[in-house]
Design an enzyme around this catalytic site. Structure first.
Site: not given
Ligand code: NAD
Length: 263
Positions: A145, A158
């Site tokens: 991130s 985080y």
């Molecule tokens: P999201 O909630 O859409 O997706 C998260 C995924 O992780 C889902 O498929 C969920 O089912 C899965 N998950 C959650 N807990 C779990 C567990 N215990 N075991 C297995 N799977 C699990 O979120 P996102 O925004 O797509 O985030 C995905 C990644 O990107 C994360 O690591 C997040 O930190 C990172 N990220 C997101 C953003 C943003 O702005 N959305 C920015 C930077 C980084």
């Protein structure tokens, strides 16, 4: 540009929604055998799975595993390797966020964020690495991130986990460098995923302002482009990093954040 990923076996953790789903879809499009994962029962993901299976020729499967549980991760990786005889691409994407001042941060929330975001990446890497070493080829990507590079208040767990992923990935890159294995960290700014969409509603209620104002005045303030990063942009970067064009890119923490960390 041809990426030549046909026949590679790829696992994307946490790939039933958002960024992980976008990466899984892009790898399937490139011809990978794609293994999707979440902690959800299989019946809850049949829709998304059959949608991808209809669109792409390669094998796409779903394997349920709780990424906060090292035993479940061990079984997941063992199952994949014994079924497919190889795991070429590992994308550590599963992640959760908890927002709280440090003095109120619940211990169990701290631990859960470390387990899902950081510790899972260690356990998957440890299990995938021997096979990659043996075959002399591997691609590991951690979805870190912008918060792996800079901090924001109230996100202690985080920010710590995402900084940790970058440290883990650098060490992995050094250990894999002479064996055809790369490890890189993608560092997105705000992306409009279901998770962030829910945060917009929550913030709108708390601040008593419109969703548009939450997006403009709260969420996109750190992003100079004033635009959300697109899931497809992250998926394209991930697919490129998996290709042989990116063989010399390793140990890199790559921002894709609309200029956030350029300040
Ligand atoms: P999201 O909630 O859409 O997706 C998260 C995924 O992780 C889902 O498929 C969920 O089912 C899965 N998950 C959650 N807990 C779990 C567990 N215990 N075991 C297995 N799977 C699990 O979120 P996102 O925004 O797509 O985030 C995905 C990644 O990107 C994360 O690591 C997040 O930190 C990172 N990220 C997101 C953003 C943003 O702005 N959305 C920015 C930077 C980084």
């Amino acid at each position: 540009m041809e990426l030549n990923l046909t026949g590679k076996v790829a696992l994307v953790t946490g790939s039933t929604s958002g960024i992980g789903l976008g990466i899984a879809e892009r790898l399937a499009e490139e011809g990978c055998t794609t293994i999707m994962n979440a902690h959800l029962p299989a019946e809850e993901v049949t829709g998304v799975l059959s949608e991808l299976a209809e669109k792409y020729d390669g094998e796409i499967e779903y394997r349920q595993a709780d990424m906060s549980n090292p035993d479940a991760i061990g079984k997941l990786l063992e199952g994949i390797i014994s079924h497919h005889q190889q795991l070429d691409i590992l994308v550590n994407n599963a992640g959760v966020q908890v927002v709280s001042p440090i003095q109120d941060f619940k211990n169990e929330d701290w631990e859960n964020v470390q387990d899902i975001n950081l510790n899972s990446a260690f356990h998957t890497t440890k299990a995938a690495f021997p096979g990659m070493l043996k075959r002399g080829w591997g691609r590991i990507i951690h979805i870190a991130s912008a918060h792996g590079l800079v901090a924001s208040a109230f996100k202690a767990a985080y920010v710590t986990a995402k900084h940790g992923m970058i440290g883990l990935g650098k060490v992995t890159a050094l250990e894999g460098a002479e064996h055809g294995i790369t490890c890189n960290m993608i560092c997105p700014g705000y992306v409009l995923t279901p998770l962030v969409d829910q945060q917009i509603d929550d913030q709108a209620k708390v601040h008593k302002i419109s969703r548009d104002r939450v997006i403009a005045e709260i969420m996109l303030t750190p992003q100079p482009t004033k635009k959300f990063v697109q899931i497809e942009e992250i998926a394209a970067l991930a697919a490129f990093l998996c290709s042989d064009h990116a063989a010399s890119i390793t140990g890199a923490a790559i921002p894709i954040d609309g200029g956030w960390t350029a300040r």
